[in-house]
Design a protein around this motif. Structure first.
Motif, mmCIF file in Angstrom:
data_model
loop_
_atom_site.group_PDB
_atom_site.id
_atom_site.type_symbol
_atom_site.label_atom_id
_atom_site.label_comp_id
_atom_site.label_asym_id
_atom_site.label_seq_id
_atom_site.Cartn_x
_atom_site.Cartn_y
_atom_site.Cartn_z
ATOM 1 N N ILE B 32 0.838 -1.212 0.000
ATOM 2 C CA ILE B 32 0.000 0.000 0.000
ATOM 3 C C ILE B 32 0.871 1.259 0.000
ATOM 4 C CG2 ILE B 32 -1.559 1.378 1.458
ATOM 5 C CD1 ILE B 32 -3.062 -1.194 2.143
ATOM 6 N N CYS B 33 1.906 1.278 0.834
ATOM 7 C CA CYS B 33 2.739 2.494 0.929
ATOM 8 C C CYS B 33 3.411 2.788 -0.404
ATOM 9 C CB CYS B 33 3.785 2.324 2.041
ATOM 10 S SG CYS B 33 4.814 0.852 1.853
ATOM 11 N N ILE B 34 3.856 1.742 -1.082
ATOM 12 C CA ILE B 34 4.547 1.934 -2.362
ATOM 13 C C ILE B 34 3.563 2.491 -3.391
ATOM 14 C CG2 ILE B 34 5.745 0.712 -4.235
ATOM 15 C CD1 ILE B 34 6.740 -1.279 -2.059
ATOM 16 N N ALA B 35 2.342 1.952 -3.405
ATOM 17 C CA ALA B 35 1.335 2.392 -4.383
ATOM 18 C C ALA B 35 0.889 3.824 -4.139
ATOM 19 C CB ALA B 35 0.124 1.454 -4.335
ATOM 20 N N PHE B 36 0.893 4.259 -2.879
ATOM 21 C CA PHE B 36 0.358 5.591 -2.586
ATOM 22 C C PHE B 36 1.428 6.684 -2.488
ATOM 23 C CE2 PHE B 36 -3.517 3.303 -1.931
ATOM 24 C CZ PHE B 36 -4.490 4.224 -2.313
ATOM 25 N N CYS B 37 2.689 6.324 -2.490
ATOM 26 C CA CYS B 37 3.724 7.363 -2.488
ATOM 27 C C CYS B 37 3.846 7.935 -3.896
ATOM 28 C CB CYS B 37 5.077 6.808 -2.037
ATOM 29 S SG CYS B 37 6.369 8.071 -2.177
ATOM 30 N N ASN B 38 3.507 9.210 -4.023
ATOM 31 C CA ASN B 38 3.539 9.855 -5.341
ATOM 32 C C ASN B 38 4.957 10.162 -5.801
ATOM 33 O OD1 ASN B 38 0.720 10.050 -5.636
ATOM 34 N ND2 ASN B 38 0.695 11.765 -4.194
ATOM 35 N N LYS B 39 5.910 10.031 -4.913
ATOM 36 C CA LYS B 39 7.268 10.466 -5.232
ATOM 37 C C LYS B 39 8.223 9.310 -5.503
ATOM 38 C CE LYS B 39 6.022 14.683 -4.684
ATOM 39 N NZ LYS B 39 5.922 15.575 -5.859
ATOM 40 N N GLY B 40 7.717 8.114 -5.509
ATOM 41 C CA GLY B 40 8.574 6.962 -5.820
ATOM 42 C C GLY B 40 9.671 6.722 -4.807
ATOM 43 N N VAL B 41 9.409 7.117 -3.570
ATOM 44 C CA VAL B 41 10.446 6.975 -2.538
ATOM 45 C C VAL B 41 10.631 5.506 -2.144
ATOM 46 C CG1 VAL B 41 11.055 7.591 -0.159
ATOM 47 C CG2 VAL B 41 9.970 9.290 -1.658
ATOM 48 N N LEU B 42 9.494 4.795 -2.092
ATOM 49 C CA LEU B 42 9.522 3.429 -1.551
ATOM 50 C C LEU B 42 9.460 2.407 -2.683
ATOM 51 C CD1 LEU B 42 6.859 4.214 1.191
ATOM 52 C CD2 LEU B 42 9.329 4.076 1.541
ATOM 53 N N ALA B 43 10.095 1.279 -2.465
ATOM 54 C CA ALA B 43 10.090 0.227 -3.493
ATOM 55 C C ALA B 43 10.303 -1.126 -2.822
ATOM 56 C CB ALA B 43 11.202 0.484 -4.504
ATOM 57 N N PHE B 44 9.816 -2.159 -3.500
ATOM 58 C CA PHE B 44 10.101 -3.510 -3.025
ATOM 59 C C PHE B 44 11.544 -3.843 -3.366
ATOM 60 C CE2 PHE B 44 5.406 -4.606 -3.366
ATOM 61 C CZ PHE B 44 5.247 -4.823 -2.007
ATOM 62 N N GLY B 45 12.263 -4.358 -2.401
ATOM 63 C CA GLY B 45 13.624 -4.814 -2.637
ATOM 64 C C GLY B 45 13.668 -6.335 -2.640
#
Ligand SMILES: Cc1ncc(C[n+]2csc(CCOP(=O)(O)OP(=O)(O)O)c2C)c(N)n1
Ligand code: SF4
Ligand code: SF4
Ligand code: SF4
Ligand SMILES: [Mg+2]
Lengths: 271, 80
Positions: B32-45
């Protein structure tokens, strides 16, 4: 978790048992934010829940909590409030818990206008027991007990509450977190029976059967289908068909049950 | 007894700069956090671990913290 809300949780019980992406955690987050804004005393605030995934919420919260039997949260909460009207009493219940087995308690709590803030986690399904349809499952949706689509029509819980006598009724979703927090605050402030219906997502038992995608996709579905009353007014009948209103739906004044009882006691004591 | 002032959308103070901290012990990798961050800060590693991949892009909006169903995100205000 942010340090300012840690005090409201039994941290040793976290992470909670809910599935990855389940909306229940978001509802609980909004509840503690509302309680924090209201500055409620944790030692004078009671959380009462029934049985189901949603009802597990009470176990994670550091208040006086009562995890009761299926459908009976409102009955226990009525007892708590009646015995100690000075306590703040919140009821945390699922759509099945509240509207199926607990439906009778629900209409009578509303009819009595007892001062309880009831939060219904409406995920349109019996989540805990594996996805049977509930009285809130939309027509034609799939559940394990309606593999070809639900034949029944769902309750409109807000209208049911209004007809039964609730004095505050609102609806939000797990996407509309600010509205949800505000509704809980307003519901708490109402001196009478308050219903806050939260459209939440159950990716495991509802989303999967109805091809609703990831938890994030289900949140986006709520964003796109929950609209304000003002926006709803301006929609065509076709556009309205799959939309629902979020916000305050009803507010009115009526005598509150425990206050009436206190008046009665005073009348006879005064003799 | 707390009587904290919390912001509207998120309980995060609207302050910058913020450091996004993921509590891996509580994160259930729901995305959810990755989908809702508009700035592309978070990603699955690796192993779908949520990584703060582009910390410099974070605007401290608090959306990730707001929607995380597991309270696994904290936004910390960096020491000035
Ligand atoms: C008397 C009784 N009947 C049936 C059950 C089984 N049961 C447990 S939870 C549940 C339904 C829960 O659905 P809901 O209230 O919508 O909660 P959710 O799990 O979806 O949050 C049922 C039927 C029970 N525990 N007790
Ligand atoms: S079954 Fe559904 S409601 Fe229950 S924890 Fe899982 S996602 Fe949430
Ligand atoms: S929203 Fe929370 S639980 Fe879900 S992946 Fe992000 S940090 Fe993990
Ligand atoms: S605070 Fe906003 S910008 Fe920063 S990671 Fe979270 S969602 Fe992205
Ligand atoms: Mg349910």
């Amino acid at each position: 978790m942010l340090p300012e809300i840690e005090q409201y949780f039994r941290l040793e019980k976290l992470p909670h048992m809910w599935c990855p992406g389940c909306g229940n955690g978001i509802v609980l987050h909004c509840l503690v934010k509302a309680i924090d804004k209201l500055c409620l005393d944790q030692d004078r605030t009671v959380m009462v829940s029934g049985i189901g995934c949603a009802a597990r919420a009470s176990g994670y919260l550091d208040f006086d909590t009562l995890h009761t039997t299926h459908g009976r949260a409102l009955a226990f909460a009525t007892g708590v409030k009646f015995a100690k009207p000075e306590l703040n009493v919140f009821v945390l219940t699922g759509d099945g818990d509240c509207t199926a087995i607990g439906g009778n308690h629900f209409i009578h709590a509303a009819r009595r206008n007892i001062n309880l803030t009831t939060i219904v986690f409406n995920n349109n399904i019996y989540g805990m027991t594996g996805g049977q349809y509930s009285p809130m499952t939309p027509n034609a949706c799939r559940a394990t007990t309606s593999p070809y689509g639900n034949l029944e029509r769902p309750f409109n819980l807000a209208e049911l509450a209004i007809a039964a006598g609730a004095t505050f009724v609102g609806r939000a979703t797990t996407y509309h977190t600010k509205q949800l927090t505000d509704l809980i605050i307003e519901g708490y402030k109402n001196n009478g029976f308050s219903l806050i219906e939260v459209v939440t997502h159950c990716p495991t038992s509802f989303g999967r059967h109805n091809k609703m995608g990831s938890p994030a996709d289900m949140l986006k579905w709520q964003r796109d289908h929950g609209v304000t009353a003002m926006r709803y007014e301006n929609l065509s009948p076709e556009e309205r068909s799959d939309k629902f209103i979020v916000g305050v739906l009803h507010r009115c004044e009526a005598p509150e049950y425990t206050a009436e009882y206190q008046k009665l006691q005073e009348k006879f004591r005064g003799r | 007894m707390g009587c904290n002032i919390v912001t509207d959308l998120s309980s995060v103070p609207r302050l910058r700069p913020a450091a996004v901290v993921i509590n891996q012990a509580w994160c259930k990798k729901c995305g959810i956090c990755i989908a809702f961050c508009n700035k592309g800060v978070l990603a699955f590693g690796e192993g779908n671990r949520v990584e703060v991949a582009q910390p410099e892009n974070c605007v401290g909006c608090g959306l990730c913290e707001n929607f995380c169903p597991d309270y696994a995100i904290n936004l910390e205000v960096a020491d000035q």
